[in-house]
Design a protein around this motif. Sequence first.
Motif, PDB file in Angstrom:
ATOM      1  N   MET A 188       0.265  -1.136  -0.002  1.00 15.86           N
ATOM      2  CA  MET A 188       0.189   0.483  -0.267  1.00 15.86           C
ATOM      3  C   MET A 188       1.103   1.150   0.157  1.00 15.86           C
ATOM      4  SD  MET A 188      -2.776  -1.121   0.049  1.00 15.86           S
ATOM      5  CE  MET A 188      -3.670   0.035   0.156  1.00 15.86           C
ATOM      6  N   GLY A 189       1.045   2.097  -1.219  1.00 16.44           N
ATOM      7  CA  GLY A 189       1.440   3.904  -1.076  1.00 16.44           C
ATOM      8  C   GLY A 189       2.632   3.405  -1.677  1.00 16.44           C
ATOM      9  N   ALA A 190       2.985   2.436  -2.479  1.00 22.41           N
ATOM     10  CA  ALA A 190       3.759   2.188  -3.079  1.00 22.41           C
ATOM     11  C   ALA A 190       4.215   3.248  -3.775  1.00 22.41           C
ATOM     12  CB  ALA A 190       4.357   0.778  -3.602  1.00 22.41           C
ATOM     13  N   ASP A 191       5.596   3.186  -4.458  1.00 18.48           N
ATOM     14  CA  ASP A 191       5.625   4.176  -5.911  1.00 18.48           C
ATOM     15  C   ASP A 191       5.442   2.945  -6.980  1.00 18.48           C
ATOM     16  OD1 ASP A 191       6.047   6.105  -7.401  1.00 18.48           O
ATOM     17  OD2 ASP A 191       7.469   7.186  -6.525  1.00 18.48           O
ATOM     18  N   MET A 192       4.883   2.915  -7.544  1.00  8.30           N
ATOM     19  CA  MET A 192       4.381   1.491  -9.070  1.00  8.30           C
ATOM     20  C   MET A 192       6.157   2.067  -9.512  1.00  8.30           C
ATOM     21  SD  MET A 192       2.186   0.390  -8.784  1.00  8.30           S
ATOM     22  CE  MET A 192       1.429  -0.700 -10.064  1.00  8.30           C
ATOM     23  N   GLU A 193       7.178   2.812  -9.829  1.00  4.42           N
ATOM     24  CA  GLU A 193       7.667   2.782 -10.375  1.00  4.42           C
ATOM     25  C   GLU A 193       8.930   1.653 -10.310  1.00  4.42           C
ATOM     26  OE1 GLU A 193      10.041   6.397 -12.134  1.00  4.42           O
ATOM     27  OE2 GLU A 193       8.310   7.370 -11.089  1.00  4.42           O
ATOM     28  N   TYR A 194       8.779   2.028  -8.858  1.00  2.00           N
ATOM     29  CA  TYR A 194      10.338   1.910  -8.055  1.00  2.00           C
ATOM     30  C   TYR A 194      10.080   0.101  -7.704  1.00  2.00           C
ATOM     31  CZ  TYR A 194      12.007   6.404  -8.060  1.00  2.00           C
ATOM     32  OH  TYR A 194      12.594   7.668  -8.176  1.00  2.00           O
ATOM     33  N   LEU A 195       8.849  -0.392  -8.443  1.00  2.25           N
ATOM     34  CA  LEU A 195       8.594  -2.018  -7.572  1.00  2.25           C
ATOM     35  C   LEU A 195       9.500  -3.106  -8.734  1.00  2.25           C
ATOM     36  CD1 LEU A 195       4.519  -2.430  -7.255  1.00  2.25           C
ATOM     37  CD2 LEU A 195       6.064  -2.501  -5.584  1.00  2.25           C
ATOM     38  N   ASP A 196      10.091  -3.380  -8.202  1.00  2.00           N
ATOM     39  CA  ASP A 196      10.891  -5.116  -8.778  1.00  2.00           C
ATOM     40  C   ASP A 196       9.601  -5.731  -9.527  1.00  2.00           C
ATOM     41  OD1 ASP A 196      10.212  -7.878  -6.961  1.00  2.00           O
ATOM     42  OD2 ASP A 196       9.586  -5.867  -6.016  1.00  2.00           O
ATOM     43  N   ALA A 197       9.961  -6.737 -10.248  1.00  5.89           N
ATOM     44  CA  ALA A 197       9.817  -7.282 -11.045  1.00  5.89           C
ATOM     45  C   ALA A 197       8.683  -8.703 -11.203  1.00  5.89           C
ATOM     46  CB  ALA A 197      10.682  -7.886 -12.587  1.00  5.89           C
ATOM     47  N   ILE A 198       9.850  -9.255  -9.586  1.00  4.55           N
ATOM     48  CA  ILE A 198       8.951 -10.345  -8.652  1.00  4.55           C
ATOM     49  C   ILE A 198       7.693  -9.796  -8.965  1.00  4.55           C
ATOM     50  CG2 ILE A 198       9.493 -12.196  -7.665  1.00  4.55           C
ATOM     51  CD1 ILE A 198      12.471 -12.024  -8.195  1.00  4.55           C
ATOM     52  N   LEU A 207       6.182  -7.112  -9.204  1.00  6.86           N
ATOM     53  CA  LEU A 207       4.397  -6.591  -9.557  1.00  6.86           C
ATOM     54  C   LEU A 207       3.940  -7.711  -9.992  1.00  6.86           C
ATOM     55  CD1 LEU A 207       4.115  -4.501 -10.901  1.00  6.86           C
ATOM     56  CD2 LEU A 207       5.021  -4.032 -12.339  1.00  6.86           C
ATOM     57  N   ARG A 208       4.822  -9.045 -10.951  1.00  6.36           N
ATOM     58  CA  ARG A 208       4.769 -10.035 -11.395  1.00  6.36           C
ATOM     59  C   ARG A 208       3.612 -10.735 -10.342  1.00  6.36           C
ATOM     60  NH1 ARG A 208       9.584 -13.720 -12.986  1.00  6.36           N
ATOM     61  NH2 ARG A 208       9.474 -11.990 -14.841  1.00  6.36           N
ATOM     62  N   THR A 209       3.991 -11.003  -9.221  1.00  6.52           N
ATOM     63  CA  THR A 209       3.018 -11.896  -8.405  1.00  6.52           C
ATOM     64  C   THR A 209       2.134 -11.329  -8.652  1.00  6.52           C
ATOM     65  OG1 THR A 209       5.253 -11.944  -6.491  1.00  6.52           O
ATOM     66  CG2 THR A 209       3.432 -12.494  -5.944  1.00  6.52           C
ATOM     67  N   ALA A 210       1.744  -9.732  -7.915  1.00  8.15           N
ATOM     68  CA  ALA A 210       0.632  -8.581  -7.740  1.00  8.15           C
ATOM     69  C   ALA A 210      -0.335  -9.390  -9.106  1.00  8.15           C
ATOM     70  CB  ALA A 210       1.130  -7.489  -8.088  1.00  8.15           C
ATOM     71  N   LEU A 211       0.150  -9.577 -10.379  1.00  8.61           N
ATOM     72  CA  LEU A 211      -0.505  -9.597 -11.796  1.00  8.61           C
ATOM     73  C   LEU A 211      -1.291 -10.890 -11.479  1.00  8.61           C
ATOM     74  CD1 LEU A 211      -0.806  -7.849 -14.050  1.00  8.61           C
ATOM     75  CD2 LEU A 211       0.844  -9.420 -15.168  1.00  8.61           C
ATOM     76  N   PHE A 212      -0.271 -11.725 -10.906  1.00  6.64           N
ATOM     77  CA  PHE A 212      -0.799 -13.258 -10.909  1.00  6.64           C
ATOM     78  C   PHE A 212      -2.458 -13.388  -9.902  1.00  6.64           C
ATOM     79  CE2 PHE A 212      -0.054 -17.532 -10.221  1.00  6.64           C
ATOM     80  CZ  PHE A 212       0.376 -18.659 -11.168  1.00  6.64           C
ATOM     81  N   GLU A 213      -1.566 -12.420  -8.952  1.00  6.82           N
ATOM     82  CA  GLU A 213      -2.821 -13.078  -8.084  1.00  6.82           C
ATOM     83  C   GLU A 213      -4.024 -11.738  -7.889  1.00  6.82           C
ATOM     84  OE1 GLU A 213      -1.050 -14.227  -3.583  1.00  6.82           O
ATOM     85  OE2 GLU A 213       0.342 -15.746  -5.360  1.00  6.82           O
ATOM     86  N   ARG A 214      -3.783 -11.042  -8.814  1.00  6.72           N
ATOM     87  CA  ARG A 214      -4.905 -10.340  -9.039  1.00  6.72           C
ATOM     88  C   ARG A 214      -6.243 -10.286  -8.170  1.00  6.72           C
ATOM     89  NH1 ARG A 214      -3.392 -12.350 -14.274  1.00  6.72           N
ATOM     90  NH2 ARG A 214      -5.508 -13.421 -15.212  1.00  6.72           N
ATOM     91  N   LYS A 215      -7.310  -9.599  -8.123  1.00 11.15           N
ATOM     92  CA  LYS A 215      -8.615 -10.007  -7.896  1.00 11.15           C
ATOM     93  C   LYS A 215      -9.081  -9.387  -8.564  1.00 11.15           C
ATOM     94  CE  LYS A 215      -8.584 -10.835  -2.687  1.00 11.15           C
ATOM     95  NZ  LYS A 215      -9.111 -10.915  -1.686  1.00 11.15           N
ATOM     96  N   LYS A 216     -10.665 -10.252  -8.422  1.00 13.36           N
ATOM     97  CA  LYS A 216     -11.734  -9.594  -9.741  1.00 13.36           C
ATOM     98  C   LYS A 216     -12.431  -8.746  -8.231  1.00 13.36           C
ATOM     99  CE  LYS A 216     -15.257 -11.142 -12.585  1.00 13.36           C
ATOM    100  NZ  LYS A 216     -15.872 -11.839 -13.199  1.00 13.36           N
ATOM    101  N   ILE A 217     -12.706  -7.228  -9.469  1.00 14.63           N
ATOM    102  CA  ILE A 217     -13.525  -7.026  -8.011  1.00 14.63           C
ATOM    103  C   ILE A 217     -14.525  -6.646  -8.907  1.00 14.63           C
ATOM    104  CG2 ILE A 217     -14.004  -4.098  -7.854  1.00 14.63           C
ATOM    105  CD1 ILE A 217     -11.293  -3.544  -9.847  1.00 14.63           C
TER     106      ILE A 217
END
Lengths: 199, 199
Positions: free
Chosen positions: B176-186, B188-198
């Motif tokens: 929460m509150g993270a600056d997206m551009e500084y996120l590491d690839a792993i 981001l990949r985890t976040a994408l893979f574990e996406r949740k339906k709204i």
Amino acid sequence: MTYPKSINNLISNLKNLPGVGEKTAERMALAMIDFDKEKLGSFSDSITDVKDKIRHCLICNNLSEEDECIICKDKTRDSGILCIVDDVRSLMLFEKNNLFNGKYHILKGLISPSNGIDPEDIDIEALINRVEKEKIKELIIAVKPSLEGEATALYIAKRLEPKNITVSKIAHGVPMGADMEYLDAITLRTALFERKKIS
Amino acid sequence: MTYPKSINNLISNLKNLPGVGEKTAERMALAMIDFDKEKLGSFSDSITDVKDKIRHCLICNNLSEEDECIICKDKTRDSGILCIVDDVRSLMLFEKNNLFNGKYHILKGLISPSNGIDPEDIDIEALINRVEKEKIKELIIAVKPSLEGEATALYIAKRLEPKNITVSKIAHGVPMGADMEYLDAITLRTALFERKKIS
């Protein structure tokens, strides 16, 4: 839940160290728990030792385990020349770099009229008495470069004027290897003002 | 000249602390010399206390001054749910933020085949036995997000599969509150893979 009492105590004590906040103290305390008992015992003993043994040299104020420090007792040093510093770290800096083979005198602070610190507060008298008693011929003032440092240097020079003693202070100016563009204005002005002719 | 022996000893001991090098240790030791005797005594005592009193809770491995830690002894906590962490600091993070009212189990490390750390080395058996003995109904795995953490979580889940126990692990993703551009690839990949339906 918080940590057990003994760990909380350790954390509070670690927080008294310079530059150590809550999080760092916690990290240090947890690291210490993983030390073996012998290492912890040695740590605790070293603090007790410093508490019981360390005092100030009666002659020069240096840290010492005896009334006179190693430097004051050293007969091979030039006892006619004194380097005046305002803390132990400055002394150690000269010593570590083998820059000086005379003796030292550590002032108990610097004169600062605006903070109400007068010559008596830092016991300049002890220095003047020592200079007379030990028949010192030369004094090199190496206190912090600041208004207070300047005031202290001037005061000492003034007090010793009647006696035939060379009083100098270390040179101020641009440090070797410095990046010129990051120099502050006061350093640069000093360097300009104290320029030396290339002969 | 160097410092008197007792100060050098203190400096060596301070250098054992995490993040403390020669210069910092020296600065700390000199600051400690200016502490009053009482403060130094308390510092030394707190180390001896930790050395003599602190051990690991026989049930959950938490730090404690008794055989059973405060959390394990606390009857008001939900004893049917266990949070699995891999060090005391993670436990404290949950506790300080009042995030969890069950009990904990601190693993003695994480499984890492490449470093030769097998399930036996971190005593997973003790956890399995505890789950059975205490009739635990739910396990939340909150170990470090790493390959070793994943391997450990999977192994525990596998071992508990035959028993009717809910095993989950805390969510990984964008903090929460993270600056997206500084996120590491792993991440981001985890976040994408574990996406949740709204919904």
